[in-house]
Design an enzyme around this catalytic site. Structure first.
Site, PDB file in Angstrom:
ATOM      1  N   ASP A  44       0.841  -1.203   0.000  1.00 50.87           N
ATOM      2  CA  ASP A  44       0.000   0.000   0.000  1.00 50.87           C
ATOM      3  C   ASP A  44       0.878   1.256   0.000  1.00 50.87           C
ATOM      4  O   ASP A  44       0.373   2.378  -0.074  1.00 50.87           O
ATOM      5  CB  ASP A  44      -1.008  -0.010   1.152  1.00 50.87           C
ATOM      6  CG  ASP A  44      -0.359  -0.067   2.520  1.00 50.87           C
ATOM      7  OD1 ASP A  44       0.885  -0.108   2.616  1.00 50.87           O
ATOM      8  OD2 ASP A  44      -1.120  -0.083   3.520  1.00 50.87           O
ATOM      9  N   SER A  45       2.205   1.063   0.038  1.00 49.13           N
ATOM     10  CA  SER A  45       3.119   2.181  -0.199  1.00 49.13           C
ATOM     11  C   SER A  45       2.848   2.808  -1.559  1.00 49.13           C
ATOM     12  O   SER A  45       3.326   3.906  -1.834  1.00 49.13           O
ATOM     13  CB  SER A  45       4.573   1.707  -0.130  1.00 49.13           C
ATOM     14  OG  SER A  45       4.777   0.582  -0.955  1.00 49.13           O
ATOM     15  N   ASP A  83      -0.844  -6.278  -0.137  1.00 45.06           N
ATOM     16  CA  ASP A  83      -1.251  -5.679   1.139  1.00 45.06           C
ATOM     17  C   ASP A  83      -2.763  -5.567   1.258  1.00 45.06           C
ATOM     18  O   ASP A  83      -3.443  -5.155   0.306  1.00 45.06           O
ATOM     19  CB  ASP A  83      -0.702  -4.239   1.224  1.00 45.06           C
ATOM     20  CG  ASP A  83       0.552  -4.146   2.068  1.00 45.06           C
ATOM     21  OD1 ASP A  83       0.831  -5.074   2.854  1.00 45.06           O
ATOM     22  OD2 ASP A  83       1.254  -3.129   1.934  1.00 45.06           O
ATOM     23  N   LYS A 112      -0.622  -9.662   3.052  1.00 45.93           N
ATOM     24  CA  LYS A 112       0.083  -9.118   4.216  1.00 45.93           C
ATOM     25  C   LYS A 112      -0.831  -8.119   4.898  1.00 45.93           C
ATOM     26  O   LYS A 112      -1.534  -7.374   4.212  1.00 45.93           O
ATOM     27  CB  LYS A 112       1.377  -8.423   3.764  1.00 45.93           C
ATOM     28  CG  LYS A 112       2.097  -7.673   4.880  1.00 45.93           C
ATOM     29  CD  LYS A 112       3.479  -7.202   4.472  1.00 45.93           C
ATOM     30  CE  LYS A 112       3.513  -5.845   3.793  1.00 45.93           C
ATOM     31  NZ  LYS A 112       2.964  -4.723   4.549  1.00 45.93           N
ATOM     32  N   GLU A 114      -1.119  -5.501   8.703  1.00 46.00           N
ATOM     33  CA  GLU A 114      -0.373  -4.920   9.817  1.00 46.00           C
ATOM     34  C   GLU A 114      -1.039  -5.226  11.155  1.00 46.00           C
ATOM     35  O   GLU A 114      -2.261  -5.319  11.245  1.00 46.00           O
ATOM     36  CB  GLU A 114      -0.298  -3.393   9.629  1.00 46.00           C
ATOM     37  CG  GLU A 114       0.424  -2.989   8.357  1.00 46.00           C
ATOM     38  CD  GLU A 114       0.504  -1.483   8.156  1.00 46.00           C
ATOM     39  OE1 GLU A 114       0.097  -0.728   9.072  1.00 46.00           O
ATOM     40  OE2 GLU A 114       0.960  -1.062   7.089  1.00 46.00           O
ATOM     41  N   GLU A 181       9.328  -3.887  10.503  1.00 51.82           N
ATOM     42  CA  GLU A 181       9.724  -2.576   9.962  1.00 51.82           C
ATOM     43  C   GLU A 181      10.221  -1.651  11.071  1.00 51.82           C
ATOM     44  O   GLU A 181       9.546  -1.474  12.102  1.00 51.82           O
ATOM     45  CB  GLU A 181       8.517  -1.939   9.242  1.00 51.82           C
ATOM     46  CG  GLU A 181       8.838  -0.566   8.668  1.00 51.82           C
ATOM     47  CD  GLU A 181       7.795  -0.049   7.693  1.00 51.82           C
ATOM     48  OE1 GLU A 181       6.795  -0.767   7.428  1.00 51.82           O
ATOM     49  OE2 GLU A 181       7.975   1.078   7.207  1.00 51.82           O
TER      50      GLU A 181
HETATM   51  O1  KIV Z   1       3.571  -1.147   1.640  1.00 50.20           O
HETATM   52  C1  KIV Z   1       4.774  -1.397   1.657  1.00 50.20           C
HETATM   53  O2  KIV Z   1       5.505  -1.131   0.696  1.00 50.20           O
HETATM   54  C2  KIV Z   1       5.347  -1.980   2.854  1.00 50.20           C
HETATM   55  C3  KIV Z   1       6.822  -1.795   3.071  1.00 50.20           C
HETATM   56  C4  KIV Z   1       7.156  -1.819   4.484  1.00 50.20           C
HETATM   57  C5  KIV Z   1       7.664  -2.781   2.373  1.00 50.20           C
HETATM   58  O3  KIV Z   1       4.673  -2.581   3.617  1.00 50.20           O
END
Ligand code: KIV
Length: 261
Positions: A44-45, A83, A112, A114, A181
């Site tokens: 999500d970056s 993400d 993934k 958080e 991270e």
């Molecule tokens: O969204 C992202 O790019 C991440 C980084 C920490 C790799 O989660």
């Protein structure tokens, strides 16, 4: 490295380090595959690196699904993680399962998301239903408003203990990878030794089983200045700007294209 997560476990057991990058589109996914990387994250970056937003909170599930389709098309044998964006999984396991299904249908091999202890039940729920999960702890950018900025985490004994406990609980619940991270390197090393699954570090020192960087930071196309832990491999912004300037000059000075048909 293959999509088979048993090979990732094997790499950890043998001490072979793995290299991942984020990717958001087909051309860069193809390049990453031909460069022999081990895996890609449709992070999500993209909200910051590609869309120019100040944080990742505005990214939607549809955004990630779209970019996952582009990346999966170019990734070949590379593992593709995607993400779950802010607001698409925190309400509970059923919401997370529905969001994960959308991303797996779009071509992701794993999802993934958080969070530490509060996400343990959700990790177990998805794992039991055939969804490979990478858990993400330490600096969790989706919590930036609560954290008061993109700050290093795990400083101090109590915070370090909490992260180490979260890591063990997430692995025990069935997470197959753990992204860590922006935490102190000794703590990342301790977590990497303590849990059986591969760890992926970003800004967490050199002892994790794998490393990941945001593609645009690696290529010098990202935020300026880049986060302090980034090692730029290219001054992409200067190269791209120079190519654009040359193009514009050649067009304006009638050097290109040739006037003769
Ligand atoms: O969204 C992202 O790019 C991440 C980084 C920490 C790799 O989660």
């Amino acid at each position: 490295m293959s999509k088979d997560l048993k090979r990732w476990d094997q790499a950890k057991a043998e001490g072979r380090r793995l290299a991942l990058l984020t990717a958001y589109d087909y051309p860069f996914a193809r390049l990453a595959a031909s460069a022999g990387l081990d895996g890609l994250l449709v992070g999500d970056s993209l909200g910051m690196a590609v869309a120019g937003e100040r944080d990742t909170l505005g990214v939607t599930l549809e955004d990630i699904a779209y970019h996952t389709r582009l990346v999966a098309r170019g990734a070949g044998d590379l593992l593709v993680m995607a993400d779950l964006p802010f607001g698409t999984y925190e309400a509970g396991p059923a919401q997370a399962m529905a969001s994960a299904a959308t991303l797996l249908k779009a071509g992701a091999d794993m999802v993934k998301f958080e969070g530490g202890a509060p996400m343990v039940e959700t990790v177990g729920f998805l794992a039991a239903r055939g969804v490979p999960v990478c858990a993400h702890i330490g600096l969790t950018p989706q919590h930036v408003r609560l954290l008061g900025g993109f700050r290093r985490q795990g400083r101090g004994e109590a915070a370090a203990r909490r992260l180490a406990e979260d890591a063990s609980a997430l692995a025990a619940a069935g997470a197959r990878l753990l992204l860590i991270e922006a935490i102190p390197a000794p703590l990342a090393a301790e977590i990497t030794r303590a849990i059986p699954i591969p760890t992926i570090g970003i800004g967490a020192g050199g002892a994790t089983d794998a490393q990941i960087l945001v593609l645009h930071d690696l290529l010098g196309l990202g935020l300026d200045p880049a986060p302090s832990f980034v090692k730029r491999q290219l001054d992409g912004a200067a190269l791209v700007r120079a190519a654009m300037e040359r193009y514009a000059a050649e067009v304006r000075e009638r050097q290109w294209p040739a006037m003769d048909p």
